[in-house]
Motif scaffolding. Structure first.
Motif, mmCIF file in Angstrom:
data_model
loop_
_atom_site.group_PDB
_atom_site.id
_atom_site.type_symbol
_atom_site.label_atom_id
_atom_site.label_comp_id
_atom_site.label_asym_id
_atom_site.label_seq_id
_atom_site.Cartn_x
_atom_site.Cartn_y
_atom_site.Cartn_z
ATOM 1 N N GLU A 38 38.948 40.803 47.835
ATOM 2 C CA GLU A 38 38.199 41.012 46.592
ATOM 3 C C GLU A 38 38.594 42.333 45.942
ATOM 4 O O GLU A 38 38.766 43.341 46.645
ATOM 5 N N ALA A 39 38.675 42.300 44.604
ATOM 6 C CA ALA A 39 38.946 43.542 43.886
ATOM 7 C C ALA A 39 37.707 44.429 43.924
ATOM 8 O O ALA A 39 36.577 43.938 43.909
ATOM 9 N N PHE A 40 37.931 45.708 43.973
ATOM 10 C CA PHE A 40 36.850 46.684 43.935
ATOM 11 C C PHE A 40 36.318 46.808 42.512
ATOM 12 O O PHE A 40 35.132 46.809 42.246
ATOM 13 N N ILE A 41 37.256 46.903 41.572
ATOM 14 C CA ILE A 41 36.868 46.935 40.157
ATOM 15 C C ILE A 41 37.736 45.919 39.419
ATOM 16 O O ILE A 41 38.943 45.880 39.625
ATOM 17 N N ASN A 42 37.093 45.105 38.577
ATOM 18 C CA ASN A 42 37.878 44.294 37.658
ATOM 19 C C ASN A 42 37.764 44.951 36.287
ATOM 20 O O ASN A 42 36.743 44.868 35.622
ATOM 21 N N ALA A 43 38.834 45.626 35.892
ATOM 22 C CA ALA A 43 38.801 46.391 34.638
ATOM 23 C C ALA A 43 39.106 45.456 33.475
ATOM 24 O O ALA A 43 40.117 45.580 32.802
ATOM 25 N N SER A 44 38.212 44.504 33.239
ATOM 26 C CA SER A 44 38.503 43.463 32.246
ATOM 27 C C SER A 44 38.484 43.996 30.821
ATOM 28 O O SER A 44 39.089 43.406 29.930
ATOM 29 N N ASP A 45 37.818 45.125 30.588
ATOM 30 C CA ASP A 45 37.806 45.691 29.237
ATOM 31 C C ASP A 45 39.080 46.437 28.905
ATOM 32 O O ASP A 45 39.316 46.800 27.752
ATOM 33 N N VAL A 46 39.855 46.685 29.938
ATOM 34 C CA VAL A 46 41.110 47.408 29.711
ATOM 35 C C VAL A 46 42.154 46.406 29.230
ATOM 36 O O VAL A 46 42.357 45.367 29.849
ATOM 37 N N THR A 47 42.793 46.695 28.094
ATOM 38 C CA THR A 47 43.789 45.775 27.559
ATOM 39 C C THR A 47 45.065 45.832 28.380
ATOM 40 O O THR A 47 45.586 44.821 28.824
ATOM 41 N N LYS A 48 45.585 47.031 28.551
ATOM 42 C CA LYS A 48 46.838 47.168 29.282
ATOM 43 C C LYS A 48 46.740 48.375 30.213
ATOM 44 O O LYS A 48 46.966 49.503 29.790
ATOM 45 N N PRO A 49 46.368 48.133 31.490
ATOM 46 C CA PRO A 49 46.221 49.250 32.417
ATOM 47 C C PRO A 49 47.543 49.988 32.563
ATOM 48 O O PRO A 49 48.601 49.366 32.646
ATOM 49 N N TYR A 50 47.476 51.315 32.553
ATOM 50 C CA TYR A 50 48.721 52.080 32.503
ATOM 51 C C TYR A 50 48.723 53.227 33.496
ATOM 52 O O TYR A 50 49.751 53.799 33.768
ATOM 53 N N ALA A 51 47.540 53.621 33.987
ATOM 54 C CA ALA A 51 47.476 54.734 34.928
ATOM 55 C C ALA A 51 46.194 54.602 35.724
ATOM 56 O O ALA A 51 45.213 54.033 35.258
ATOM 57 N N LEU A 52 46.236 55.145 36.946
ATOM 58 C CA LEU A 52 45.071 55.089 37.832
ATOM 59 C C LEU A 52 45.038 56.378 38.632
ATOM 60 O O LEU A 52 46.059 56.786 39.190
ATOM 61 N N ASN A 53 43.874 57.030 38.685
ATOM 62 C CA ASN A 53 43.725 58.191 39.563
ATOM 63 C C ASN A 53 42.243 58.435 39.830
ATOM 64 O O ASN A 53 41.381 57.845 39.167
ATOM 65 N N VAL A 54 41.976 59.273 40.812
ATOM 66 C CA VAL A 54 40.595 59.547 41.217
ATOM 67 C C VAL A 54 40.340 61.044 41.134
ATOM 68 O O VAL A 54 41.172 61.848 41.586
ATOM 69 N N ASP A 55 39.203 61.397 40.534
ATOM 70 C CA ASP A 55 38.816 62.805 40.456
ATOM 71 C C ASP A 55 38.376 63.252 41.857
ATOM 72 O O ASP A 55 37.395 62.730 42.395
ATOM 73 N N PRO A 56 39.091 64.194 42.486
ATOM 74 C CA PRO A 56 38.766 64.558 43.871
ATOM 75 C C PRO A 56 37.403 65.235 44.007
ATOM 76 O O PRO A 56 36.834 65.257 45.103
ATOM 77 N N LYS A 57 36.881 65.782 42.896
ATOM 78 C CA LYS A 57 35.562 66.430 42.983
ATOM 79 C C LYS A 57 34.443 65.405 42.955
ATOM 80 O O LYS A 57 33.507 65.450 43.736
ATOM 81 N N THR A 58 34.522 64.478 42.035
ATOM 82 C CA THR A 58 33.408 63.550 41.818
ATOM 83 C C THR A 58 33.669 62.163 42.404
ATOM 84 O O THR A 58 32.733 61.391 42.580
#
Lengths: 626, 356
Positions: free
Chosen positions: B294-314
């Protein structure tokens, strides 16, 4: 009240009064009939390029010249580089370019590259603005640019030499002669340019932008008898250029060569029962980009018959066949397809005041049901006095464009069943003339639907693949004005021509994931275009000035302010004279272009030169006076 | 026609031209902003238009500032691929302009720029001590492939070239774990190699052979190296590798259904790895042996996903949306639990997020 009725009747003028005079072209002893193209387009804006501009700017290409005389924007990818036309708020593929009746747009890309259409290669350049597919077929949505050869045997010899800034040299020679039933016009041209101008942005020299081009034209006419003739027109053009390095000076190595053969043959015959014209055409285009060839050939045949019907109705009916052969390195196989058209046109002058024309065309193209394409136009002269005329003009049309060969046949993703782009267009306006002052005002609207856009889709495994789809719609609304005034005072003359266009070219439909472009102005489409030309002549001397203005242009699909190109105005001046000694005429023209060193681009990052100069020497040998 | 009329006509024309020309020379005021703490969005810009930009986002206030670095043309340049910080400097790597713009890391004012013939299609910069390692694709071959990629070593203070390390082609991401420099060679999925470079002498210590198309690299909390491979063109699956960063032994090889992007990130605690297949974002624990169904997030509102990262603080998850790559993009932020938090407009084609 009267006006209202007239509108309801779809009435309008003859801004074409001058055209009427050309209804028959009178040659020395023979007469060849035929109603000129523009007469069937009653209620349209149909205008020829000013011949002095053509003469003074012989070495330039049509993408540099047409914008002087018409409110047209060209997206030039640098100085002397590829040039696409934006006519009445439409994209470059929405203008058809016809050379002696033959469509010469690139079939693989859709658009015509105006930078390989030198001004010197054509005698007559006319622009029909607005929808004209019923007359000109696929692509005549924003308008049509018509290039025609004439058999004017004067001058007998015409020699032009030019030298300009950044190592530009141009030469052309033209000879005309007639012998008995034969007429010949030959011409050749060549130009080269180092194109290493200093960029206004940083003072550095432009690198990797050199170009050269040359060509040869031969027109032959054989007059079989008083009522029959055959014409041949052949045009060879070759250009070789470095693709202009962008403004930041990244090492560039792209090169492009173009080679075009164009042949048009026409047989014309007049009889008691009307006139017949049979044409054969052949176009061979080879666009070589970094060594990769894209050859597209077309063979066309057209036969049309004109006659006068009862009740003074002029009729033309015809049919044409075009075979397209694509031999592109990018495609897996060569492709061949045939396209057919049948068409009919009717013209009636109800009185001296009222003219109506109807043009109908039905194409047949593999892959889709082509739309039926009507054009209805009318003109009505409200005031018709010697000193003043006022005419109303209106027309409505349906137009289309066949998707490009790339859209239809690109490996894996091309789709021959793509629908054609189609448009419904209408315009109305008036032309007012009083003595030497004329003013023309047109309001136009057009909806272009089923526009092809290449879109990404996720294929198996999540990978992205781009493919063409009929998904966009654009609504175009605009106003176009043209004012001309001339006055003669003794041996001086002043003529002033101004033009202005306001156009909103707005995306009205887009797929959900592209919805942010809805309501936004199309890219590279200025809302305001204005031009002013002033020509002053005094005896044998002249001074001409032109000023062109374009408002800001979006470079992103959402028309975002920060990425837009700034508005600009460019001012050019030419001075010169023509000195004759009997049959010999020597012309000298000196031009200062971009006088105010305006920094501007027509396409982002493709620099254009600041102030630069051009010197032209022209020799003409005129015909012996009879 | 007399001369006066001549002259006045010319004058009139010149005036119009002058007025219009003058209109386009306005200057815009720039506010003094400090960009030391917050999120930087690295936008490629429209291809060949030179409209790559850097945006700054303050996650505390939710405010963003667009286009904080400006060259002569008002943007960062063509195809802004990545940004790397070194002391008080930011290296802006311009893949299209073959250039590294050097900016002050606080206010993003331009300091200098580096370009050289060897810097042909640069991708990423990794700092080791006072050296900047730059992955460079090199020129395209006749067949539009890559056959001359390098890692270029520069003095990070002077930008003087120090060394050139020849790699398997299509060198992409660089990662320094304190001992070794790892360089993934993607080559459009035609290489399977991650090079292990010893930065003390710039020698190639090891060639780590994985599966086709290594790209994203991260280090987890146990100092294990994770590599994602995207497969070749048209592949229907990719792989995740967990590698011992000192012995270079492959400890885990996990098959991913569908072709993943090259994006790879860790959560704030570095005990989970995030990757993306299409619009689906998956999360996998560092001890897992198979990919989640199962996907953790389905980013269906995103038209064309282009980058992914996580804020290490939050722990917030940032997804870049490139739309059509020719208009402003969007940044979508999801909370660490995967629920949508907010979104805002960015520059064109947001391709990298940097958290400071």
């Amino acid at each position: 009240m009267r006006l209202g009725i007239l509108f309801a009747l779809f009435i309008i003028n003859s801004a074409l009064c001058c055209a009427q005079q050309r209804d028959s072209i009178v040659l020395s002893q023979v007469t060849v009939y035929g109603i000129p193209e523009d007469r069937f387009l009653v209620g349209s804006s149909y205008q020829s390029l000013d011949s002095t501009i053509q003469q003074n700017r012989a070495s330039q290409h049509l993408g540099e010249i047409l914008s002087i005389d018409f409110p047209i924007y060209f997206r030039n990818y640098g100085n002397g580089m590829s040039s696409g036309i934006n006519l009445r708020g439409t994209s470059p593929a929405h203008t058809a370019v016809l050379w002696n009746g033959l469509n010469i747009n690139s079939f693989s890309l859709g658009q015509a590259d105006f930078s390989i259409l030198p001004v010197t290669a054509t005698d007559e350049v006319s622009v029909h603005s607005g929808g004209g597919s019923a007359r000109f077929g696929s692509g005549a949505i924003g308008g049509t640019v018509l290039l025609n050869s004439t058999f004017d045997d004067d001058p007998v010899l015409d020699l032009t030499l030019e030298s300009g800034s950044f190592g530009k040299y141009f030469s052309s020679i033209q000879g005309a002669w007639q012998r008995k039933k034969w007429s010949f016009i030959s011409r050749a041209y060549h130009q080269q340019c180092d194109n290493d101008f200093r960029k206004l942005s940083n003072g550095e020299r432009q690198q990797h932008a050199a170009y050269q081009q040359g060509g040869f034209l031969q027109d032959i006419r054989f007059q079989i008898d008083n009522a029959k003739q055959i014409e041949w027109h052949y045009w060879y053009h070759k250009s070789d250029r470095e693709i202009q390095q962008n403004s930041t000076g990244v090492n560039a190595s792209d090169e492009q060569q173009d080679e075009n053969h164009r042949l048009s043959m026409q047989y014309k015959s007049n009889g008691r029962y009307g006139s017949l014209q049979a044409s054969l055409g052949y176009v061979h285009d080879d666009l070589v980009f970094n060594g990769e060839h894209g050859v597209v050939e077309r063979f066309s045949g057209d036969i049309r018959y004109q006659r006068e019907l009862p009740y003074d109705v002029f009729m033309e009916v015809g049919t044409s066949l075009t075979r397209v052969v694509g031999k592109l390195d990018a495609y897996e196989d060569n492709i061949t397809e045939d396209r057919y058209d049948v068409y009919a046109s009717f013209l009636k002058d109800f009185s001296d005041r009222l003219s109506i024309s109807i043009n109908l065309r039905q194409p047949a193209v593999k892959g889709f049901d082509a739309p039926f394409l009507p054009y209805v136009g009318a003109s009505y002269r409200v005031i018709d006095k010697t000193r003043m005329q006022l005419s109303l003009l209106a027309n409505a049309s349906r137009n289309y464009r066949i998707p490009t060969l790339n859209d239809r046949y690109w490996p894996r993703v091309g789709n021959v069943n793509l629908l054609p782009e189609k448009s419904n267009a209408a315009e109305f306006g008036f032309k007012w003339q009083r003595n030497f002052l004329s003013f023309q005002q047109t309001a136009f609207a057009q909806v272009v639907d089923q526009l092809v856009k290449w879109r990404p889709r996720q294929v198996q495994g999540g990978r992205e693949e781009w493919y063409p789809e009929n998904v966009m719609q654009v609504e175009i609304k605009g106003l176009e004005s043209r004012i001309a005034w001339s006055q003669k005072m003794g041996s001086s003359k002043i003529s002033v021509m101004g033009n202005y266009q306001f156009v909103k070219s707005i995306t009205s439909k887009a797929p959900l994931d592209n919805a942010y472009v809805i309501g936004k102005q199309l890219m590279y489409t200025p809302k305001h275009i204005a031009g002013l030309n002033v020509q002053l002549t005094y005896k044998k001397y002249f001074l001409t000035q032109s000023l062109q203005y374009n408002s800001r242009r979006a470079t992103d699909t959402a028309d975002t302010e920060m990425y837009a190109l700034d508005p600009f105005a460019v001012h050019n001046i030419s001075v010169g004279g023509a000195f004759d000694l009997g049959r010999h005429v020597l012309g000298v023209t000196f031009s200062v272009l971009n006088v105010h060193n305006q920094e501007y681009t027509l396409y982002e990052r493709r620099a254009l030169p600041g102030r630069h100069y051009n010197f032209q020497l022209n020799y003409k040998l005129n015909h012996k006076a009879e | 026609m007399n001369f006066k009329k001549f002259r006045s006509t010319i004058l009139f024309l010149s005036l119009i031209a002058g007025a219009v020309a003058f209109q386009s020379c306005e200057s815009d005021d720039e506010k003094e902003v400090n960009f030391e703490s917050g999120v930087l969005i690295v936008n490629e810009g429209k291809f060949q238009a030179g409209t790559g930009t850097v945006d700054f986002y303050n996650p505390n206030t939710g405010e963003s500032v667009l286009n904080i670095f400006k060259n002569d043309e008002g943007f960062a340049g063509d195809v802004l691929q990545s940004i790397t910080f070194y002391n008080d400097r930011a290296f802006l790597v311009l893949n299209g302009d073959n250039k590294i713009e050097v900016a002050n890391s606080k206010d993003f004012k331009s300091i200098t720029a580096y370009s050289a013939p060897i810097l042909d299609k640069p991708r990423y910069v990794q700092i080791v001590g006072e050296k900047a390692y730059v992955s460079v694709w090199g020129p395209y071959s006749e067949t539009w492939s890559l056959d001359n990629s390098v890692v270029l070593v520069l003095n990070a203070n002077t930008m003087a070239p120090l060394d050139t390390i020849y790699t398997y082609d299509g060198t992409e991401n660089l990662l320094y774990d304190g001992k070794y420099l790892f360089a993934s060679n993607n080559k459009f999925g035609n290489s399977s190699i991650v090079l292990v470079i010893d930065p003390t002498d710039n020698s190639v210590k090891h060639e780590l052979e994985l599966s086709a198309g290594p790209e994203g690299l991260v280090i987890d909390k146990n100092n294990k190296l994770w590599v994602i491979t995207t497969g070749t063109y048209g592949a229907t699956s990719g792989k995740l590798f967990r590698v011992n960063a000192t012995t270079f032994e492959i400890e885990e090889e996990i098959t991913i259904e569908g072709q993943p992007s090259g994006d790879l990130a860790t959560n704030a605690a570095k005990d989970e790895i995030l990757y993306r297949v299409g619009k689906n974002i998956y999360k996998i624990a560092i001890g897992a042996t198979s990919a989640p169904a199962e996907a953790f997030i389905n980013a269906s509102d995103v038209t064309k996903p282009y980058a992914l990262n996580v804020d290490p603080k939050t722990g917030d998850i940032y997804v870049g949306d490139a739309n059509d790559n020719a208009s402003p993009g969007e940044v979508f932020i999801y909370k660490a639990d995967g629920t949508f938090k907010t979104s805002f407009v960015s520059g064109i084609s947001p391709g990298q997020f940097i958290f400071r």
